[in-house]
Motif scaffolding. Structure first.
Motif, PDB file in Angstrom:
ATOM      1  N   THR A  86       0.844  -1.178   0.000  1.00 53.53           N
ATOM      2  CA  THR A  86       0.000   0.000   0.000  1.00 53.53           C
ATOM      3  C   THR A  86       0.884   1.234   0.000  1.00 53.53           C
ATOM      4  O   THR A  86       2.062   1.171   0.358  1.00 53.53           O
ATOM      5  N   ASN A  87       0.318   2.343  -0.399  1.00 58.56           N
ATOM      6  CA  ASN A  87       1.085   3.576  -0.484  1.00 58.56           C
ATOM      7  C   ASN A  87       1.169   4.316   0.844  1.00 58.56           C
ATOM      8  O   ASN A  87       1.940   5.251   0.983  1.00 58.56           O
ATOM      9  N   THR A  88       0.365   3.911   1.813  1.00 55.86           N
ATOM     10  CA  THR A  88       0.397   4.606   3.091  1.00 55.86           C
ATOM     11  C   THR A  88       1.561   4.115   3.938  1.00 55.86           C
ATOM     12  O   THR A  88       2.020   2.990   3.794  1.00 55.86           O
ATOM     13  N   ASN A  89       2.025   4.956   4.839  1.00 55.60           N
ATOM     14  CA  ASN A  89       3.129   4.587   5.718  1.00 55.60           C
ATOM     15  C   ASN A  89       2.658   3.749   6.898  1.00 55.60           C
ATOM     16  O   ASN A  89       3.450   3.111   7.560  1.00 55.60           O
ATOM     17  N   GLU A  90       1.370   3.753   7.175  1.00 54.36           N
ATOM     18  CA  GLU A  90       0.837   3.002   8.298  1.00 54.36           C
ATOM     19  C   GLU A  90       0.699   1.532   7.910  1.00 54.36           C
ATOM     20  O   GLU A  90       0.097   1.192   6.891  1.00 54.36           O
ATOM     21  N   PRO A  91       1.285   0.615   8.713  1.00 56.99           N
ATOM     22  CA  PRO A  91       1.167  -0.803   8.358  1.00 56.99           C
ATOM     23  C   PRO A  91      -0.262  -1.291   8.536  1.00 56.99           C
ATOM     24  O   PRO A  91      -0.991  -0.835   9.410  1.00 56.99           O
ATOM     25  N   GLU A  92      -0.658  -2.240   7.685  1.00 55.47           N
ATOM     26  CA  GLU A  92      -2.006  -2.798   7.744  1.00 55.47           C
ATOM     27  C   GLU A  92      -2.139  -3.696   8.966  1.00 55.47           C
ATOM     28  O   GLU A  92      -1.209  -4.407   9.336  1.00 55.47           O
ATOM     29  N   PHE A  93      -3.291  -3.662   9.607  1.00 58.40           N
ATOM     30  CA  PHE A  93      -3.523  -4.448  10.812  1.00 58.40           C
ATOM     31  C   PHE A  93      -3.586  -5.929  10.467  1.00 58.40           C
ATOM     32  O   PHE A  93      -4.245  -6.330   9.514  1.00 58.40           O
ATOM     33  N   GLN A  94      -2.879  -6.732  11.235  1.00 58.24           N
ATOM     34  CA  GLN A  94      -2.904  -8.184  11.072  1.00 58.24           C
ATOM     35  C   GLN A  94      -3.592  -8.770  12.303  1.00 58.24           C
ATOM     36  O   GLN A  94      -3.199  -8.478  13.428  1.00 58.24           O
ATOM     37  N   TRP A  95      -4.609  -9.580  12.097  1.00 58.27           N
ATOM     38  CA  TRP A  95      -5.280 -10.212  13.224  1.00 58.27           C
ATOM     39  C   TRP A  95      -4.313 -11.189  13.882  1.00 58.27           C
ATOM     40  O   TRP A  95      -3.709 -12.023  13.201  1.00 58.27           O
ATOM     41  N   PRO A  96      -4.155 -11.127  15.189  1.00 55.07           N
ATOM     42  CA  PRO A  96      -3.325 -12.141  15.862  1.00 55.07           C
ATOM     43  C   PRO A  96      -4.052 -13.477  15.874  1.00 55.07           C
ATOM     44  O   PRO A  96      -5.263 -13.538  15.654  1.00 55.07           O
ATOM     45  N   ARG A  97      -3.319 -14.541  16.105  1.00 50.36           N
ATOM     46  CA  ARG A  97      -3.946 -15.868  16.185  1.00 50.36           C
ATOM     47  C   ARG A  97      -4.645 -15.977  17.531  1.00 50.36           C
ATOM     48  O   ARG A  97      -4.011 -16.050  18.572  1.00 50.36           O
ATOM     49  N   LEU A  98      -5.945 -15.992  17.483  1.00 55.82           N
ATOM     50  CA  LEU A  98      -6.765 -16.042  18.688  1.00 55.82           C
ATOM     51  C   LEU A  98      -7.633 -17.280  18.656  1.00 55.82           C
ATOM     52  O   LEU A  98      -8.001 -17.769  17.582  1.00 55.82           O
ATOM     53  N   SER A  99      -7.971 -17.780  19.838  1.00 53.45           N
ATOM     54  CA  SER A  99      -8.917 -18.898  19.912  1.00 53.45           C
ATOM     55  C   SER A  99      -9.881 -18.636  21.059  1.00 53.45           C
ATOM     56  O   SER A  99      -9.521 -18.062  22.079  1.00 53.45           O
ATOM     57  N   LEU A 100     -11.103 -19.047  20.839  1.00 54.30           N
ATOM     58  CA  LEU A 100     -12.146 -18.876  21.838  1.00 54.30           C
ATOM     59  C   LEU A 100     -12.096 -20.087  22.767  1.00 54.30           C
ATOM     60  O   LEU A 100     -12.393 -21.205  22.361  1.00 54.30           O
ATOM     61  N   ALA A 101     -11.699 -19.843  24.010  1.00 52.64           N
ATOM     62  CA  ALA A 101     -11.553 -20.936  24.974  1.00 52.64           C
ATOM     63  C   ALA A 101     -12.854 -21.254  25.684  1.00 52.64           C
ATOM     64  O   ALA A 101     -13.074 -22.388  26.090  1.00 52.64           O
ATOM     65  N   GLY A 102     -13.730 -20.256  25.827  1.00 50.43           N
ATOM     66  CA  GLY A 102     -14.980 -20.538  26.507  1.00 50.43           C
ATOM     67  C   GLY A 102     -15.876 -19.323  26.604  1.00 50.43           C
ATOM     68  O   GLY A 102     -15.440 -18.190  26.459  1.00 50.43           O
ATOM     69  N   ILE A 103     -17.158 -19.584  26.822  1.00 48.20           N
ATOM     70  CA  ILE A 103     -18.151 -18.525  27.023  1.00 48.20           C
ATOM     71  C   ILE A 103     -18.890 -18.889  28.304  1.00 48.20           C
ATOM     72  O   ILE A 103     -19.364 -20.006  28.458  1.00 48.20           O
ATOM     73  N   LEU A 104     -18.979 -17.892  29.216  1.00 49.63           N
ATOM     74  CA  LEU A 104     -19.654 -18.194  30.453  1.00 49.63           C
ATOM     75  C   LEU A 104     -20.240 -16.930  31.055  1.00 49.63           C
ATOM     76  O   LEU A 104     -19.558 -15.960  31.273  1.00 49.63           O
ATOM     77  N   ASP A 105     -21.539 -16.934  31.226  1.00 46.56           N
ATOM     78  CA  ASP A 105     -22.268 -15.847  31.877  1.00 46.56           C
ATOM     79  C   ASP A 105     -22.009 -14.477  31.252  1.00 46.56           C
ATOM     80  O   ASP A 105     -21.709 -13.511  31.944  1.00 46.56           O
ATOM     81  N   GLY A 106     -22.080 -14.379  29.936  1.00 48.90           N
ATOM     82  CA  GLY A 106     -21.863 -13.095  29.270  1.00 48.90           C
ATOM     83  C   GLY A 106     -20.415 -12.681  29.194  1.00 48.90           C
ATOM     84  O   GLY A 106     -20.106 -11.535  28.868  1.00 48.90           O
ATOM     85  N   MET A 107     -19.506 -13.592  29.503  1.00 50.91           N
ATOM     86  CA  MET A 107     -18.075 -13.308  29.453  1.00 50.91           C
ATOM     87  C   MET A 107     -17.408 -14.340  28.551  1.00 50.91           C
ATOM     88  O   MET A 107     -17.796 -15.505  28.547  1.00 50.91           O
ATOM     89  N   VAL A 108     -16.429 -13.895  27.766  1.00 48.42           N
ATOM     90  CA  VAL A 108     -15.696 -14.807  26.897  1.00 48.42           C
ATOM     91  C   VAL A 108     -14.271 -14.933  27.403  1.00 48.42           C
ATOM     92  O   VAL A 108     -13.725 -14.011  27.991  1.00 48.42           O
ATOM     93  N   VAL A 109     -13.688 -16.095  27.147  1.00 49.19           N
ATOM     94  CA  VAL A 109     -12.283 -16.340  27.448  1.00 49.19           C
ATOM     95  C   VAL A 109     -11.598 -16.553  26.113  1.00 49.19           C
ATOM     96  O   VAL A 109     -11.889 -17.508  25.399  1.00 49.19           O
ATOM     97  N   ILE A 110     -10.697 -15.624  25.762  1.00 46.87           N
ATOM     98  CA  ILE A 110      -9.986 -15.677  24.489  1.00 46.87           C
ATOM     99  C   ILE A 110      -8.511 -15.866  24.789  1.00 46.87           C
ATOM    100  O   ILE A 110      -7.950 -15.157  25.629  1.00 46.87           O
ATOM    101  N   SER A 111      -7.876 -16.819  24.096  1.00 45.65           N
ATOM    102  CA  SER A 111      -6.441 -17.070  24.259  1.00 45.65           C
ATOM    103  C   SER A 111      -5.719 -16.668  22.990  1.00 45.65           C
ATOM    104  O   SER A 111      -6.207 -16.883  21.884  1.00 45.65           O
TER     105      SER A 111
END
Length: 154
Positions: A86-111
């Motif tokens: 790209t022509n912009t100087n700002e690097p493009e955002f890369q999603w980190p490797r994430l995994s959903l470990a669990g969902i409990l009572d309206g809360m998520v656990v992401i690793s």
């Protein structure tokens, strides 16, 4: 045995044993401080650090049909992601490797890929302003700069 070491002969034998042990230790320590040790140290310092490479990460993949569900998957290699220029100087955002470990009572656990866990509720942010947009029964929707990522439970 105690009675023997209380006699004069026992004490002399004990002193000789102690002197021999200390003598061996002195010889070993003096060998460490000799010029040969300096040569070995010099050889270690002359290693070219640019020739050393870090091996690729091992890839583990869960398989419920396998006898050992956590076997190493050697057939699949990690392919580097190609980022379009790209022509912009700002690097493009890369999603980190994430995994959903669990969902409990309206809360998520992401690793993340380094094993760090995040306990988050809807609307909270983590890791470079990644926001939890929505939590549903078996997945979570993450958002960063109007780009969405859906993580599902395994």
């Amino acid at each position: 045995m105690i009675a023997f070491f209380e006699t004069t002969i026992g004490k002399i034998i004990l002193v000789i044993i102690v002197i021999l042990v200390w003598g061996v230790n002195v010889v070993n320590f003096s060998a460490m401080n000799s010029d040969e040790g300096a040569i070995a140290l010099q050889e270690v310092r002359s290693i070219n650090m640019t020739e050393l490479t870090v091996p690729d990460r091992e890839v583990y993949e869960y398989s419920s049909s396998s006898r050992n569900p956590f076997t190493l998957n050697r057939t699949r290699a990690i392919e580097p992601t190609i980022v379009p220029e790209t022509n912009t100087n700002e690097p493009e955002f890369q999603w980190p490797r994430l995994s959903l470990a669990g969902i409990l009572d309206g809360m998520v656990v992401i690793s993340d890929e380094w094993g760090q866990s995040f306990f988050l509720r809807k609307g909270e942010s983590f890791l470079n302003d990644i926001k939890v947009k929505e939590i549903v029964k078996d997945s979570v929707i993450l958002e960063h700069d109007k780009k969405e990522l859906i993580l599902k439970l395994n």
